[in-house]
Design an enzyme around this catalytic site. Structure first.
Site, PDB file in Angstrom:
ATOM      1  N   LYS A 120      77.543  52.451 159.664  1.00  0.00           N
ATOM      2  CA  LYS A 120      77.420  51.001 159.497  1.00  0.00           C
ATOM      3  C   LYS A 120      77.025  50.601 158.071  1.00  0.00           C
ATOM      4  O   LYS A 120      77.424  49.526 157.608  1.00  0.00           O
ATOM      5  CB  LYS A 120      76.428  50.430 160.516  1.00  0.00           C
ATOM      6  CG  LYS A 120      76.802  50.732 161.968  1.00  0.00           C
ATOM      7  CD  LYS A 120      78.220  50.284 162.328  1.00  0.00           C
ATOM      8  CE  LYS A 120      78.759  51.006 163.542  1.00  0.00           C
ATOM      9  NZ  LYS A 120      80.183  50.748 163.811  1.00  0.00           N
ATOM     10  N   HIS A 239      73.874  43.473 175.485  1.00  0.00           N
ATOM     11  CA  HIS A 239      74.996  43.926 174.665  1.00  0.00           C
ATOM     12  C   HIS A 239      76.235  44.279 175.467  1.00  0.00           C
ATOM     13  O   HIS A 239      77.172  44.867 174.933  1.00  0.00           O
ATOM     14  CB  HIS A 239      74.579  45.084 173.752  1.00  0.00           C
ATOM     15  CG  HIS A 239      73.407  44.716 172.893  1.00  0.00           C
ATOM     16  ND1 HIS A 239      73.484  43.722 171.952  1.00  0.00           N
ATOM     17  CD2 HIS A 239      72.131  45.152 172.885  1.00  0.00           C
ATOM     18  CE1 HIS A 239      72.304  43.572 171.383  1.00  0.00           C
ATOM     19  NE2 HIS A 239      71.462  44.426 171.933  1.00  0.00           N
ATOM     20  N   ARG A 296      89.368  50.353 167.474  1.00  0.00           N
ATOM     21  CA  ARG A 296      90.067  50.698 168.718  1.00  0.00           C
ATOM     22  C   ARG A 296      90.629  49.422 169.341  1.00  0.00           C
ATOM     23  O   ARG A 296      90.317  48.317 168.895  1.00  0.00           O
ATOM     24  CB  ARG A 296      89.069  51.310 169.715  1.00  0.00           C
ATOM     25  CG  ARG A 296      87.932  50.344 170.006  1.00  0.00           C
ATOM     26  CD  ARG A 296      87.102  50.679 171.216  1.00  0.00           C
ATOM     27  NE  ARG A 296      86.249  49.560 171.564  1.00  0.00           N
ATOM     28  CZ  ARG A 296      85.088  49.264 171.007  1.00  0.00           C
ATOM     29  NH1 ARG A 296      84.612  50.034 170.046  1.00  0.00           N
ATOM     30  NH2 ARG A 296      84.398  48.215 171.381  1.00  0.00           N
TER      31      ARG A 296
HETATM   32  C1  MV4 Z   1      72.487  41.191 164.556  1.00  0.00           C
HETATM   33  C2  MV4 Z   1      71.951  40.050 165.165  1.00  0.00           C
HETATM   34  C3  MV4 Z   1      71.175  39.208 164.397  1.00  0.00           C
HETATM   35  N1  MV4 Z   1      70.946  39.495 163.107  1.00  0.00           N
HETATM   36  N2  MV4 Z   1      72.234  41.426 163.254  1.00  0.00           N
HETATM   37  C4  MV4 Z   1      74.518  42.997 168.511  1.00  0.00           C
HETATM   38  C5  MV4 Z   1      75.640  43.925 168.619  1.00  0.00           C
HETATM   39  C6  MV4 Z   1      75.715  44.653 167.328  1.00  0.00           C
HETATM   40  N3  MV4 Z   1      77.071  44.764 166.917  1.00  0.00           N
HETATM   41  C7  MV4 Z   1      74.889  43.857 166.382  1.00  0.00           C
HETATM   42  N4  MV4 Z   1      74.268  42.808 167.130  1.00  0.00           N
HETATM   43  C8  MV4 Z   1      73.502  41.867 166.532  1.00  0.00           C
HETATM   44  N5  MV4 Z   1      73.240  42.071 165.229  1.00  0.00           N
HETATM   45  C9  MV4 Z   1      71.488  40.589 162.570  1.00  0.00           C
HETATM   46  N6  MV4 Z   1      71.256  40.852 161.272  1.00  0.00           N
HETATM   47  C10 MV4 Z   1      72.236  39.816 166.500  1.00  0.00           C
HETATM   48  C11 MV4 Z   1      72.991  40.724 167.189  1.00  0.00           C
HETATM   49  C12 MV4 Z   1      73.192  40.413 168.561  1.00  0.00           C
HETATM   50  C13 MV4 Z   1      72.118  40.440 169.458  1.00  0.00           C
HETATM   51  C14 MV4 Z   1      70.848  40.815 169.091  1.00  0.00           C
HETATM   52  C15 MV4 Z   1      69.803  40.821 170.007  1.00  0.00           C
HETATM   53  C16 MV4 Z   1      70.041  40.447 171.315  1.00  0.00           C
HETATM   54  C17 MV4 Z   1      71.301  40.085 171.713  1.00  0.00           C
HETATM   55  C18 MV4 Z   1      72.350  40.073 170.787  1.00  0.00           C
HETATM   56  C19 MV4 Z   1      73.615  39.711 171.189  1.00  0.00           C
HETATM   57  C20 MV4 Z   1      74.642  39.692 170.290  1.00  0.00           C
HETATM   58  C21 MV4 Z   1      74.421  40.035 168.965  1.00  0.00           C
END
Ligand code: MV4
Length: 505
Positions: A120, A239, A296
Site C-alpha cells: 500500500k 469492511h 482483480r
Molecule cells: C481510511 C478511512 C479514513 N481515513 N483511510 C477501509 C477499507 C480500506 N480500503 C481503507 N478504509 C478506510 N481507510 C483514511 N485515511 C476510512 C476507511 C474506511 C473505514 C474505516 C473505518 C471504519 C469503516 C470504514 C469503512 C470504509 C472505509
C-alpha cells in the site's frame, strides 16, 4: 467471435463468480474447465463447465489455493488461460507469475502490477508520482515509535494506522492522541504480522466521515486505459460491503470525469493491464483521495455492467487474448441506475455469524430489471469452508427511486429456507429514509442499524416458520426437500415470506 490464442479457459474459483465467468466464456465460444473441492462436486459451476476436475479436500488451502494443482489441471486439460475470479489466488503475484511460466495466460494484470499495488505504501508512492491525490500520510512504513510520534505531530490527530501489506480494512487502527499511539502501534504491528505475515505499518490522516467510491477501469496491452464510472460502496459492515450502487448520489458529470481521469492516471502509473478498480475516499467538500487499487474483477462488477452495458468478463478475456479495447472513453455511455445487494448466509441476530446448512428451498426474484448472480442451488450445503455469499441481487431502473422500489420488490420475492440470510438487513438499508435521501457515509450501518430495528415476527408468523422448517428438515437422505409442498404449506399458513423467510427459530 472467437479469440486467437484462447480456446479453453480454466476457472480457478467456485460459486457465483465461477458461474459468472463460465457464462461469458460460453458466449465467446470458449471451452470451459471447472475445478472443485470435495465439498463442491455437485455445485452449478461444476455442472456447467465442459470438463471438471477434483482438486482436493474442502479447505481452500488444500484445493482452491493449490497453485501447482490448478496449473497441472490447466495443462492436462489443454486450457490456454486461467481466470482466477476474485478472492483465492486472484491477487497473488506468485500465482500470476507461475501461470505465465507454465506457458499459460493469466486473466488479470502482470505479477509486477499485483506486487506494486499490493504494497500500500508503494501504491501510494506510484500514484502520487503520477499526480494522483492521496490522503496525507507517511511515505514508507514507520520503523520506530519516535518516527511514528513525529509523523503524528505533523499530520495531526486523528490518524489511521494501516498495514502496508493489508487492504480491505483489515488490521486498521484509529489513533486519537499521543497517549494511545504506543499501544495501538504495537497492536497494529502484531495484527499485521498474524494477518499478512508482514508487520509493516504506515500512518495516514484519518478522514472522519468519508464516502467510499471506486472507479472501474479497463486497460489493454497497448496502453489504452478507460474508466467505466463509479460504484458507491459506503454501505458496509466491518469492511464487508452490503449494498453497492451506481451512480453515486453525490456524483456530477464533472466530478465523474475528473475522478475517472484520475483513476486512469493511477492505472497507467503501474502499467496496468486488464480490469481493475481504483478506490477513493471522498470528503464532505467532494475532495477525493486515492485509497488503494484492487487488481482483480470485483464482487460488485455487475453494477457497472448494468449501467454501461459492457460485459467486463468478456473484455477481460479479449484483453488477455491481446485485443485492443473495443471502445474509447467517449464511447462509454452511462444509463439509468443500478443497485446490488449481497445476499449472504448470515445470522444477523447473532453477530452476523455465518449460517451454515442445507438450502432446502430457494425461489429467487424475477421480472423486469432483475439480475441474480448465484452459484448455488436448492439442495446444496452452505458450508463453513467458504465465503457465505449465496447470491448477488442486482437491479436496474431508469432512476434511483425506481431502482430502490424494484430492489425492495425483489427482496420481497426472495425465498430461502435452511439457512438464515442478511435479507432483512438489505431491506433495512433499501427502505431507510436517510439512504433514500442519499444522506449516508461509511458509518451508515454503524449509526443506524441494530437488530432491534428489524421487524419482529408475530406469534402466527413464528408458528408458520416453525411448521415449514420442521417439514423442510424432515428430508432425511434426500438431496432436496420437497419444495412444492414447502411452498404450498407456507402459503396455507399465510406465510409472509419477505418478512420471515430468512429467520429460523
Ligand atoms: C481510511 C478511512 C479514513 N481515513 N483511510 C477501509 C477499507 C480500506 N480500503 C481503507 N478504509 C478506510 N481507510 C483514511 N485515511 C476510512 C476507511 C474506511 C473505514 C474505516 C473505518 C471504519 C469503516 C470504514 C469503512 C470504509 C472505509
Amino acid at each position: 467471435m472467437s479469440l486467437r490464442q484462447i480456446a479453453k479457459v480454466l476457472v480457478a474459483n467456485r460459486g457465483e463468480i465461477a458461474v459468472r465467468i463460465l457464462r461469458s466464456c460460453k458466449e465467446l465460444g470458449l471451452k470451459t474447465v471447472a475445478v472443485y473441492s470435495d465439498a463442491d462436486q455437485t455445485m452449478p459451476h461444476v455442472l456447467m463447465a465442459d470438463e471438471a476436475y477434483r482438486i482436493g479436500p474442502p479447505p481452500s488451502k488444500d484445493s482452491y489455493l493449490r497453485m501447482d494443482t490448478l496449473i497441472d489441471v490447466a495443462l492436462r486439460a489443454h486450457a490456454q488461460a486461467i481466470h482466477p475470479g476474485y478472492g483465492f489466488l486472484s491477487e497473488n503475484a506468485e500465482f500470476s507469475r507461475r501461470v505465465r511460466r507454465a506457458g499459460l495466460l493469466f486473466v488479470g494484470p502482470t505479477p509486477e502490477s499485483i506486487t506494486a499495488m499490493g504494497d500500500k505504501t508503494e501504491a501510494r508512492r506510484l500514484v502520487q508520482a503520477a499526480g494522483v491525490p492521496t490522503v496525507p500520510g507517511t511515505p514508507t512504513p514507520v520503523i520506530s515509535e519516535g518516527e511514528a510520534r513525529s509523523s503524528c505531530a505533523e499530520l495531526g490527530f486523528p490518524v489511521l494506522l494501516k498495514a502496508a501489506a493489508g487492504g480491505g480494512g483489515k488490521g486498521m487502527r484509529i489513533v486519537r492522541s499521543f497517549d494511545d499511539l504506543s499501544a495501538s502501534l504495537r497492536a497494529a504491528k502484531s495484527e499485521a504480522t498474524s494477518a499478512f505475515g508482514d508487520g509493516r505499518v504506515y500512518i495516514e490522516k484519518y478522514l472522519e466521515n468519508p464516502r467510499h467510491i471506486e472507479f472501474q477501469i479497463l486497460a489493454d496491452a497497448r496502453g489504452n486505459v478507460i474508466h467505466l464510472g463509479e460504484r458507491e460502496c459506503s454501505i458496509q459492515r466491518r469492511h464487508q460491503k452490503v449494498v453497492e450502487e451506481s451512480p453515486s448520489v453525490i456524483m456530477t458529470d464533472e466530478l465523474r470525469a475528473h475522478m475517472g481521469q484520475t483513476a486512469v492516471m493511477a492505472a497507467k502509473a503501474c502499467g496496468y493491464v486488464n480490469a481493475g478498480t481504483i478506490e477513493f475516499l471522498l470528503d464532505h467538500e467532494c475532495n477525493f483521495y486515492f485509497l488503494e487499487m484492487n487488481t482483480r474483477l470485483q464482487v460488485e462488477h455487475p453494477v457497472t455492467e448494468l449501467r454501461t452495458g459492457v460485459d467486463l468478463v468478456a473484455l477481460q478475456l479479449r484483453i488477455t487474448d491481446g485485443e485492443p479495447l473495443p471502445l474509447r472513453q467517449e464511447d462509454v455511455q452511462f444509463r439509468g441506475h443500478a443497485i446490488e445487494c449481497r445476499i449472504c448466509a448470515e445470522d444477523i441476530e447473532n453477530d452476523f455469524l455465518p449460517s451454515t446448512g442445507r438450502i432446502v428451498h430457494l425461489h429467487t426474484p424475477q421480472g423486469p430489471g432483475i439480475r441474480e448472480d448465484r452459484g448455488v442451488e436448492a439442495g446444496e450445503e452452505v458450508s463453513v469452508y467458504y465465503d457465505p455469499l449465496i447470491s448477488k441481487l442486482i437491479v436496474w431502473a431508469a432512476t434511483r427511486e425506481a431502482a430502490l422500489a424494484r430492489m425492495l420488490r425483489a427482496l420481497e420475492e426472495y425465498e430461502i429456507l435452511g439457512v438464515k440470510t442478511n435479507i432483512p438487513l438489505c431491506r433495512f438499508v433499501v427502505s431507510h429514509p436517510e439512504f433514500a435521501a442519499g444522506r449516508f457515509d461509511t458509518h451508515f450501518l454503524q449509526q443506524h442499524f441494530g437488530v432491534e430495528k428489524l421487524p419482529t415476527m408475530t406469534a402466527k408468523e413464528r408458528e408458520a416458520v416453525a411448521l415449514v422448517c420442521a417439514m423442510a428438515d424432515d428430508t432425511s437422505g434426500s438431496r432436496t426437500a420437497n419444495p412444492v409442498s414447502a411452498r404450498t404449506n407456507a402459503r396455507q399458513c399465510g406465510w409472509k415470506s419477505q418478512r420471515i423467510l430468512s429467520f429460523r427459530d
